[in-house]
Write a protein that holds these residues in place. Structure first.
Motif, short mmCIF file in Angstrom:
data_model
loop_
_atom_site.label_atom_id
_atom_site.label_comp_id
_atom_site.label_asym_id
_atom_site.label_seq_id
_atom_site.Cartn_x
_atom_site.Cartn_y
_atom_site.Cartn_z
N SER A 132 0.80 -1.22 0.00
CA SER A 132 0.00 0.00 0.00
C SER A 132 0.83 1.27 0.00
CB SER A 132 -0.93 0.01 1.21
OG SER A 132 -1.74 -1.15 1.25
N ILE A 133 1.96 1.29 0.71
CA ILE A 133 2.68 2.54 0.92
C ILE A 133 3.44 2.94 -0.35
CG2 ILE A 133 4.79 1.47 1.78
CD1 ILE A 133 4.87 3.72 3.89
N PRO A 134 3.41 4.21 -0.74
CA PRO A 134 4.20 4.66 -1.89
C PRO A 134 5.69 4.59 -1.59
CG PRO A 134 2.45 6.23 -1.36
CD PRO A 134 2.52 5.26 -0.23
N ILE A 135 6.48 4.32 -2.62
CA ILE A 135 7.92 4.14 -2.44
C ILE A 135 8.56 5.43 -1.93
CG2 ILE A 135 10.08 3.70 -3.65
CD1 ILE A 135 8.62 1.79 -5.45
N PHE A 136 8.20 6.57 -2.51
CA PHE A 136 8.85 7.82 -2.10
C PHE A 136 8.50 8.18 -0.66
CE2 PHE A 136 4.76 9.09 -3.82
CZ PHE A 136 4.32 10.07 -2.94
N PHE A 137 7.25 7.88 -0.24
CA PHE A 137 6.85 8.18 1.14
C PHE A 137 7.63 7.30 2.12
CE2 PHE A 137 4.15 7.57 4.87
CZ PHE A 137 3.92 8.89 5.25
N LEU A 138 7.74 6.01 1.80
CA LEU A 138 8.51 5.11 2.66
C LEU A 138 9.96 5.55 2.73
CD1 LEU A 138 8.75 2.51 4.33
CD2 LEU A 138 9.10 1.28 2.17
N GLY A 139 10.53 5.95 1.59
CA GLY A 139 11.91 6.41 1.59
C GLY A 139 12.12 7.65 2.44
N LEU A 140 11.19 8.59 2.36
CA LEU A 140 11.30 9.81 3.17
C LEU A 140 11.18 9.50 4.65
CD1 LEU A 140 9.20 12.30 1.01
CD2 LEU A 140 11.67 12.30 1.33
N ARG A 141 10.27 8.58 5.02
CA ARG A 141 10.12 8.22 6.44
C ARG A 141 11.38 7.53 6.96
NH1 ARG A 141 7.40 11.61 8.43
NH2 ARG A 141 7.97 12.60 6.48
N LEU A 142 11.93 6.61 6.19
CA LEU A 142 13.15 5.93 6.61
C LEU A 142 14.31 6.90 6.73
CD1 LEU A 142 12.96 2.62 4.52
CD2 LEU A 142 12.51 2.91 6.95
N ALA A 143 14.40 7.83 5.78
CA ALA A 143 15.48 8.82 5.83
C ALA A 143 15.35 9.71 7.06
CB ALA A 143 15.47 9.67 4.56
N TYR A 144 14.11 10.07 7.41
CA TYR A 144 13.91 10.92 8.58
C TYR A 144 14.27 10.18 9.87
CZ TYR A 144 11.61 13.68 12.18
OH TYR A 144 11.35 14.39 13.32
N VAL A 145 13.82 8.92 9.97
CA VAL A 145 14.03 8.17 11.22
C VAL A 145 15.51 7.81 11.38
CG1 VAL A 145 13.53 6.02 12.43
CG2 VAL A 145 11.68 7.28 11.29
N PHE A 146 16.10 7.17 10.37
CA PHE A 146 17.46 6.64 10.52
C PHE A 146 18.55 7.65 10.16
CE2 PHE A 146 14.80 2.89 9.86
CZ PHE A 146 15.18 2.12 10.95
N GLY A 147 18.20 8.69 9.41
CA GLY A 147 19.19 9.67 9.03
C GLY A 147 19.14 10.96 9.84
N VAL A 148 17.95 11.55 9.91
CA VAL A 148 17.81 12.84 10.59
C VAL A 148 17.66 12.67 12.10
CG1 VAL A 148 16.43 14.95 10.73
CG2 VAL A 148 16.80 13.85 8.50
#
Length: 202
Positions: A8-24
Motif C-alpha cells: 500500500s505505501i508509496p515508495i517515495f513516502f517510505l523512503g522519506l520516512r526511513l530517511a527521517y528516522v534513521f538519518g535525521v
C-alpha cells in the motif's frame, strides 16, 4: 500486516520516512548520495562496492558505500517483499489443501517436511513467475528511490533527462529497462522449469 504495508505505501513516502528516522532523527545512516564526497572527493562512478576494495583497497570506503546503500535498498526491498509475502502465503495455504498433501500426511511424513518439501516448493512456482513482472516494478521504483535519496543511478538519470526533455536519452534508458525485463523473464522461465518438471518442454 507487513505485506499490506509494503503493497500500500508509496515508495517515495517510505523512503522519506526511513530517511527521517534513521538519518535525521537517529543519525545512523546517510540520507543522500552514494558516498561521502567530503571524505572521498576523488571517488568516481562505476560500481563503488567493488572498486572500493579492488581499486582503492580501502575497507573504510567500502563500509561508507554500504551505509549509503542501506536506505535505498531497504526501501525497494520492503515494497517488493510485501508482494511476495502475500503471494507465498496464499499459494502455500492453497497448496496445503491439495490431495497429494493429504496423501503425504497419511503416509506419516512429518508436518514440517510436508510444508517445506512438498507444499512450499510447489507454491514457489507462481511466485517465481511473478518475479519477472516485479523486475519492471523495481525499475520504476528505482526512479523514485534514486530521486528521493539523490542516488546517481540510471533511475535518477532518467528523471534528469525527462526534466531536460532529452527524449533520445529517455528512449535509450527505456530500451535498457525493456531488455532487463525480457532477460529476467527468460531466466524465470528456466528456473520455473527446474522447480516444476511439468513445465519442461521436450
Amino acid at each position: 500486516c507487513l505485506s499490506l504495508i509494503g503493497i500500500s505505501i508509496p515508495i517515495f513516502f517510505l523512503g522519506l520516512r526511513l530517511a527521517y528516522v534513521f538519518g535525521v532523527w537517529l543519525h545512523w545512516l546517510p540520507t543522500a548520495g552514494r558516498i561521502d564526497l567530503h571524505k572521498y572527493p576523488d571517488a568516481g562512478g562505476g560500481f563503488l562496492l567493488v572498486t572500493s576494495l579492488l581499486v582503492y583497497h580501502d575497507p573504510a570506503m567500502f563500509i561508507d558505500v554500504v551505509k549509503h546503500l542501506i536506505l535505498p535498498a531497504v526501501t525497494l526491498g520492503l515494497v517488493t517483499a510485501g508482494v511476495f509475502i502475500r503471494l507465498v502465503r496464499v499459494n502455500v495455504i492453497r497448496t496445503l489443501k491439495d490431495d497429494y498433501i493429504e496423501a503425504a500426511r497419511a503416509r506419516g511424513i512429518r508436518e514440517r517436511a510436508v510444508v517445506y518439501r512438498h507444499a512450499f516448493r510447489n507454491a514457489l512456482v507462481p511466485v517465481i513467475t511473478v518475479i519477472g513482472l516485479e523486475v519492471a516494478l523495481l525499475m520504476g521504483g528505482a526512479v523514485l528511490t534514486e530521486t528521493t535519496f539523490n542516488w546517481p543511478g540510471i533511475g535518477h538519470a532518467l528523471y534528469i533527462y525527462l526534466e531536460n526533455r532529452d527524449y533520445a536519452a529517455v528512449q535509450g534508458i527505456v530500451i535498457v529497462f525493456g531488455l532487463v525485463v525480457v532477460a529476467s523473464s527468460l531466466v524465470v522461465d528456466f528456473i520455473s522449469a527446474l522447480i516444476d518438471p511439468r513445465m519442461r518442454y521436450k
